[in-house]
Design an enzyme around this catalytic site. Structure first.
Site, short mmCIF file in Angstrom:
data_model
loop_
_atom_site.label_atom_id
_atom_site.label_comp_id
_atom_site.label_asym_id
_atom_site.label_seq_id
_atom_site.Cartn_x
_atom_site.Cartn_y
_atom_site.Cartn_z
N LYS A 164 3.15 4.49 -1.05
CA LYS A 164 3.29 5.50 -2.09
C LYS A 164 4.59 6.22 -1.81
CE LYS A 164 -1.32 4.96 -1.32
NZ LYS A 164 -1.95 4.42 -0.09
N ASP A 187 0.80 15.94 20.90
CA ASP A 187 1.18 17.11 21.70
C ASP A 187 1.47 18.29 20.79
OD1 ASP A 187 0.75 15.52 23.90
OD2 ASP A 187 2.86 14.98 24.15
N HIS A 217 0.81 -1.20 0.00
CA HIS A 217 0.00 0.00 0.00
C HIS A 217 0.86 1.27 0.00
CE1 HIS A 217 -3.27 2.58 2.03
NE2 HIS A 217 -3.82 2.16 0.90
#
Length: 485
Positions: free
Chosen positions: A225, A410, A223
């Site tokens: 890229k 954060d 998957h």
């Protein structure tokens, strides 16, 4: 045909199905990633073998077996080869700050590549900005281009990028193109495929089905890229190569996605990820003497985090889990697919209970490979119901389809990549995520996500409580299918 012979053949076929079911159940017990998955497959195979055996052959395997060589051996060889050619260029940028604990420090052993300083990370919002940047980068290439997408389409956008690859190959550059054969089944049968080959582009499918070794295996996907130019610049993120990623598909509508442009020593890890995939797909190393720049390009500390199902650990799941437990102020996660496992759900609940601002941003209308996915949508609602009572906030994106995979921790850490917030990315897919330690970049990601939240609606407990009985039942049923969604 003789009735007796027909009865004999039917009996043999029935016995064969049960034998395959028994063997498959044993394999599920030994190799399933989770006990829940092992139990579900075993019961289904032994009670409904005629239905479940074909499903198991296609969707049951969660480990990537059958490599020409063991994955860790391939990765180690490519690692040593890469490090041997980069010399001290990477070493002088390796992050080393005793006593300074980062949320991804515990993940370094998984990727076997260091985090580096001196990087520049640019946030690319949506398809036009992303592909304009990739095209400009490839047009400036002088030595080589590494080009990898899960989906590659023969459409206007695809042909735009193909022309650049062809021009660079004609000019004598080394150009390598890697695609997933499940994500791009029609690509080898298109005219651009032949044109690319004729100009000298090296093309290979990743072979996630492993062909003759596992002819029915459709569950595992590469998957990633990942585009790299000259070892200096890389592009990683959520976009595939197709017009819909520019919002040109009327059925889907507006497409919301995020990519990053990475420049600096961390690009070496993107090269390593591609080189390892190429070696696994072709059994041959890339034919290139790697070039890298020793220049400091920015202030970002970066860890490129490739994950895959060939290892002992669920690397993408661990990556998300580590960020959730490390959060002290907030953890925001945007993903098009929201089907986590029980451990991740517990971590999110505990984070919210200790006062962390936990927000999940998902599409209002999840879209699968063939369109709207009602089962996936119901699974989203089921997990949302678990999280709201603890204070987790869930937002459903309203302005088209949101496909980005982004996290914000954060005020300092952010991640952009290809890994969805679901069991498939955690356990079954080859993924890659860029983790960034840089308050300035984190602030950019915050502004982007704030804008996305403004185009979303927050799900309330009252909304879920008021759902009809059939909806509640549908959520429970959809949850049973979550491991294969």
């Amino acid at each position: 045909m003789d009735p007796q012979l027909t009865s004999t053949l039917i009996a043999v076929a029935l016995v064969l199905v049960y034998v395959i079911a028994l063997v498959s159940a044993m394999e599920a017990i030994l190799k399933a990633r989770t006990s829940q998955g092992a139990i579900a497959w075993t019961i289904s195979l032994l009670t409904l073998p005629y239905i479940t055996v074909p499903l198991y052959l296609v969707f049951g395997r969660s480990r990537f077996d059958g490599y020409p060589r063991q994955w860790h051996e391939i990765k180690e060889e490519e690692h040593q080869r890469l490090i041997g050619q980069t010399g001290e260029l990477i070493a002088q940028h390796i992050v080393s700050a005793p006593g300074e604990q980062r949320p991804w420090d515990s993940l370094l052993k998984l990727v076997q590549m260091p985090a580096t300083t001196g990087n520049r990370v640019d946030l690319l919002i949506d398809g036009q900005q992303t592909f304009d940047s990739i095209v400009a980068g490839m047009e400036a290439a002088r030595h080589y281009i590494l080009f990898q997408f899960y989906i590659i389409r023969d459409d206007e956008l695809g042909r735009r990028l193909f022309r650049v690859l062809e021009d660079k190959a004609r000019a004598g550059l080394k150009v390598f193109l890697l695609y997933d054969e499940i994500g791009s089944p029609s690509f080898p049968h298109t005219s651009p495929y032949l044109a690319l080959q004729m100009t000298g582009v090296k093309i290979s499918p990743f072979n996630t089905t492993q062909r003759w070794r596992k002819p029915f295996q459709l569950n595992l996907r590469n998957h990633r890229k990942n585009v790299v130019v000259d070892g200096k610049v890389a592009w990683i993120g959520g976009h595939n190569l197709g017009d819909e990623y520019l919002g040109h598909n009327k059925r889907i509508g507006t497409w919301r996605d995020t990519h990053i442009r990475l420049e600096g020593p961390a690009v070496a890890a993107a090269v390593l990820a591609f080189a390892t995939d190429w070696r696994s797909a072709t059994s041959s190393p890339l034919e290139e003497a790697w070039r890298f720049s020793a220049e400091t390009k920015g202030d970002s500390k970066v860890l490129v985090f490739p994950s895959n199902p060939a290892t002992e650990y669920e690397e993408a799941g661990l990556m998300y889990h580590q960020h959730i437990v490390a959060a002290t102020r907030r953890i925001w996660i945007a993903s098009p697919y929201f089907v986590p496992d029980h451990g991740i759900i517990s971590a999110l609940q505990l984070a919210a209970l200790r006062g962390v601002d936990v927000r999940l941003l998902i599409p209002d209308r999840p879209i699968g490979p063939v369109g709207a996915n009602p089962v996936l949508n119901m699974a989203n609602w089921a997990y949302t119901r678990d999280l709201l009572p603890t204070g987790v906030k869930v937002y459903r994106y309203q302005d088209g389809f949101m496909h980005q995979k982004v996290l914000l921790l954060d005020d300092r850490y952010a991640g952009v990549g290809t890994a969805n917030f679901d069991s498939r990315s955690f356990r079954l897919n080859f993924e890659i995520t860029v983790l960034v330690d840089d308050p300035a970049f984190a602030a950019q990601v915050e502004r982007m996500l704030q804008a996305d939240l403004g185009r979303s609606r927050e799900v309330t407990q009252e909304e879920i409580d008021n759902k009809p009985v059939w909806f509640t039942l549908a959520m429970a049923v959809a949850r049973l299918f979550s491991p294969v969604l």
